[in-house]
Design a protein around this motif. Structure first.
Motif, mmCIF file in Angstrom:
data_model
loop_
_atom_site.group_PDB
_atom_site.id
_atom_site.type_symbol
_atom_site.label_atom_id
_atom_site.label_comp_id
_atom_site.label_asym_id
_atom_site.label_seq_id
_atom_site.Cartn_x
_atom_site.Cartn_y
_atom_site.Cartn_z
ATOM 1 N N ARG A 1 4.536 -4.445 0.401
ATOM 2 C CA ARG A 1 4.399 -3.193 -0.342
ATOM 3 C C ARG A 1 3.162 -3.337 -1.207
ATOM 4 N NH1 ARG A 1 9.595 -2.703 -3.674
ATOM 5 N NH2 ARG A 1 8.428 -0.933 -4.553
ATOM 6 N N ALA A 2 2.043 -2.816 -0.701
ATOM 7 C CA ALA A 2 0.743 -3.089 -1.308
ATOM 8 C C ALA A 2 0.214 -1.884 -2.065
ATOM 9 C CB ALA A 2 -0.262 -3.501 -0.229
ATOM 10 N N LEU A 3 -0.384 -2.173 -3.209
ATOM 11 C CA LEU A 3 -1.078 -1.175 -4.015
ATOM 12 C C LEU A 3 -2.531 -1.600 -4.126
ATOM 13 C CD1 LEU A 3 -1.468 1.071 -6.215
ATOM 14 C CD2 LEU A 3 -0.665 -0.625 -7.880
ATOM 15 N N GLY A 4 -3.452 -0.663 -3.912
ATOM 16 C CA GLY A 4 -4.864 -0.937 -4.104
ATOM 17 C C GLY A 4 -5.412 -0.144 -5.269
ATOM 18 N N VAL A 5 -6.170 -0.798 -6.137
ATOM 19 C CA VAL A 5 -6.799 -0.106 -7.264
ATOM 20 C C VAL A 5 -8.291 -0.411 -7.258
ATOM 21 C CG1 VAL A 5 -4.696 -0.227 -8.646
ATOM 22 C CG2 VAL A 5 -6.436 -1.988 -8.930
ATOM 23 N N ASP A 6 -9.065 0.572 -7.663
ATOM 24 C CA ASP A 6 -10.516 0.412 -7.758
ATOM 25 C C ASP A 6 -11.017 1.403 -8.806
ATOM 26 O OD1 ASP A 6 -12.809 -0.916 -5.720
ATOM 27 O OD2 ASP A 6 -13.512 0.743 -6.974
ATOM 28 N N PRO A 7 -11.984 1.014 -9.642
ATOM 29 C CA PRO A 7 -12.491 1.933 -10.656
ATOM 30 C C PRO A 7 -13.397 3.021 -10.095
ATOM 31 C CG PRO A 7 -13.697 -0.127 -10.755
ATOM 32 C CD PRO A 7 -12.572 -0.335 -9.771
ATOM 33 N N ASP A 8 -13.861 2.858 -8.850
ATOM 34 C CA ASP A 8 -14.783 3.812 -8.239
ATOM 35 C C ASP A 8 -13.987 4.872 -7.475
ATOM 36 O OD1 ASP A 8 -16.699 5.172 -6.721
ATOM 37 O OD2 ASP A 8 -17.946 3.390 -6.507
ATOM 38 N N GLU A 9 -13.984 6.075 -8.003
ATOM 39 C CA GLU A 9 -13.203 7.151 -7.387
ATOM 40 C C GLU A 9 -13.668 7.451 -5.963
ATOM 41 O OE1 GLU A 9 -11.665 11.697 -8.454
ATOM 42 O OE2 GLU A 9 -12.909 10.563 -9.878
ATOM 43 N N ARG A 10 -14.968 7.309 -5.701
ATOM 44 C CA ARG A 10 -15.485 7.549 -4.351
ATOM 45 C C ARG A 10 -14.864 6.594 -3.348
ATOM 46 N NH1 ARG A 10 -21.667 6.579 -5.009
ATOM 47 N NH2 ARG A 10 -20.761 4.746 -5.995
ATOM 48 N N MET A 11 -14.730 5.324 -3.747
ATOM 49 C CA MET A 11 -14.163 4.337 -2.841
ATOM 50 C C MET A 11 -12.698 4.639 -2.557
ATOM 51 S SD MET A 11 -16.744 2.456 -2.211
ATOM 52 C CE MET A 11 -16.047 1.053 -1.370
ATOM 53 N N ILE A 12 -11.973 5.047 -3.583
ATOM 54 C CA ILE A 12 -10.562 5.379 -3.387
ATOM 55 C C ILE A 12 -10.426 6.594 -2.471
ATOM 56 C CG2 ILE A 12 -8.493 6.238 -4.540
ATOM 57 C CD1 ILE A 12 -8.910 3.255 -4.874
ATOM 58 N N ASP A 13 -11.304 7.569 -2.605
ATOM 59 C CA ASP A 13 -11.266 8.737 -1.723
ATOM 60 C C ASP A 13 -11.467 8.315 -0.267
ATOM 61 O OD1 ASP A 13 -10.816 10.497 -3.788
ATOM 62 O OD2 ASP A 13 -12.916 11.096 -3.998
ATOM 63 N N VAL A 14 -12.419 7.432 -0.022
ATOM 64 C CA VAL A 14 -12.661 6.939 1.337
ATOM 65 C C VAL A 14 -11.439 6.169 1.838
ATOM 66 C CG1 VAL A 14 -14.027 5.334 2.729
ATOM 67 C CG2 VAL A 14 -15.166 6.861 1.109
ATOM 68 N N ALA A 15 -10.897 5.309 0.985
ATOM 69 C CA ALA A 15 -9.734 4.511 1.379
ATOM 70 C C ALA A 15 -8.550 5.399 1.732
ATOM 71 C CB ALA A 15 -9.366 3.545 0.253
ATOM 72 N N ARG A 16 -8.335 6.458 0.952
ATOM 73 C CA ARG A 16 -7.218 7.358 1.245
ATOM 74 C C ARG A 16 -7.409 8.069 2.570
ATOM 75 N NH1 ARG A 16 -6.891 9.674 -4.960
ATOM 76 N NH2 ARG A 16 -5.392 8.120 -5.750
ATOM 77 N N GLY A 17 -8.665 8.382 2.907
ATOM 78 C CA GLY A 17 -8.931 9.014 4.196
ATOM 79 C C GLY A 17 -8.703 8.075 5.365
ATOM 80 N N ARG A 18 -8.956 6.800 5.153
ATOM 81 C CA ARG A 18 -8.820 5.825 6.232
ATOM 82 C C ARG A 18 -7.387 5.336 6.421
ATOM 83 N NH1 ARG A 18 -13.984 1.678 5.894
ATOM 84 N NH2 ARG A 18 -15.589 3.206 6.447
ATOM 85 N N TRP A 19 -6.670 5.214 5.323
ATOM 86 C CA TRP A 19 -5.357 4.592 5.387
ATOM 87 C C TRP A 19 -4.309 5.532 4.788
ATOM 88 C CZ3 TRP A 19 -7.180 0.836 8.206
ATOM 89 C CH2 TRP A 19 -8.382 0.233 7.881
ATOM 90 N N PRO A 20 -3.993 6.604 5.478
ATOM 91 C CA PRO A 20 -2.994 7.555 4.959
ATOM 92 C C PRO A 20 -1.663 6.870 4.700
ATOM 93 C CG PRO A 20 -4.142 8.473 6.859
ATOM 94 C CD PRO A 20 -4.525 7.028 6.791
#
Length: 256
Positions: A67-86
């Motif tokens: 059960r993994a959580l990913g955090v990053d301070p860069d909102e752009r990176m999180i947006d990309v990650a959400r698109g890749r890993w729904p």
């Protein structure tokens, strides 16, 4: 390619492409797998990937049943990650203030993150807060003074490497991992070093970034920086580029 180097590049699609290229290298895949093993990543465990970037590590942990959580301070990176890993839990947050309850995760992972932190001790205090007793922490990173680069001008190469290191918040954080973890109260601290050797053009953006940093700081002239980059490009074209990059892996256990 480090996250810090990539984040200084634009536009965002170039940034992502550079990170993808680096993450796809066999040595990078092996290092990620080692980190998961050191964390004890098993089905049902709860783990946080701090500075997760585009989310590859989070997705790979999830594939192991974590059960993994990913955090990053860069909102752009999180947006990309959400698109890749729904469906993967990804949030905008930094290492000093994790969106987690006390003693809520079994594992804490930070890959190429601590050299970007001005206060690594503060991040480890936060890691202690969110880890359960006996939880595992794994830190991965390079020491910015230990790039081994073949060049016709060794003195210029040293100047470029050192000048670029001076622009980093914590350029020598990796060599401090053991002391930092011990000072933070972690136990069973172990350190490994895995050295990546690169001889092709994949790492040219990293070398270019080193030279650009040295030029921007005034340590070398634009002409000398350009000449150094041109030499590295020529070496890559002739299959004579050589870069050795030691990666430090620290693993430890939160006290019971």
């Amino acid at each position: 390619m480090t996250k810090e180097t990539a984040r200084n590049q634009s536009p965002p699609d170039v940034l992502i492409a550079l990170l993808d290229a680096a993450d796809g290298l066999p040595s990078a895949r092996q290092l990620r797998s080692l980190s998961y093993d050191l964390l004890g990543a098993e089905p049902g465990k709860v783990m946080v990937d701090v500075g997760c970037g585009a989310g590859r590590g989070v997705s790979e942990l999830a594939a192991r049943g974590v059960r993994a959580l990913g955090v990053d301070p860069d909102e752009r990176m999180i947006d990309v990650a959400r698109g890749r890993w729904p469906g993967v839990d990804l949030r905008v947050a930094g290492a000093y203030a994790l969106p987690l309850e006390d003693a809520s995760v079994d594992g804490y992972r930070a890959d190429k993150v601590f050299h970007e932190l001005a206060e690594p001790e503060r991040a480890l205090t936060e890691a202690r807060r969110v880890l359960v007793p006996g939880g595992r922490i794994v830190l991965i990173g390079q020491d910015w003074d230990t790039f081994v680069i073949d060049s016709d001008d060794a003195a210029l190469t040293r100047t470029i490497v050192q000048a670029r290191a001076d622009l980093i918040a914590g350029p020598r954080a990796a060599r401090r991992y053991r002391g930092l973890l011990l000072d933070a109260g972690f136990e069973e601290v172990e350190i490994q070093v895995r050295t990546g050797v690169f001889t092709g053009p994949t790492m040219l953006p990293l070398l270019t970034g080193l030279a650009e940093g040295a030029r921007s700081s005034g340590a070398v002239t634009p002409e000398r920086a350009d000449a150094w980059v041109a030499e590295q490009r020529a070496r890559a074209a002739a299959d004579r580029l050589f870069l050795a990059l030691p990666m430090f892996v620290a693993a430890a256990t939160a006290p019971e």
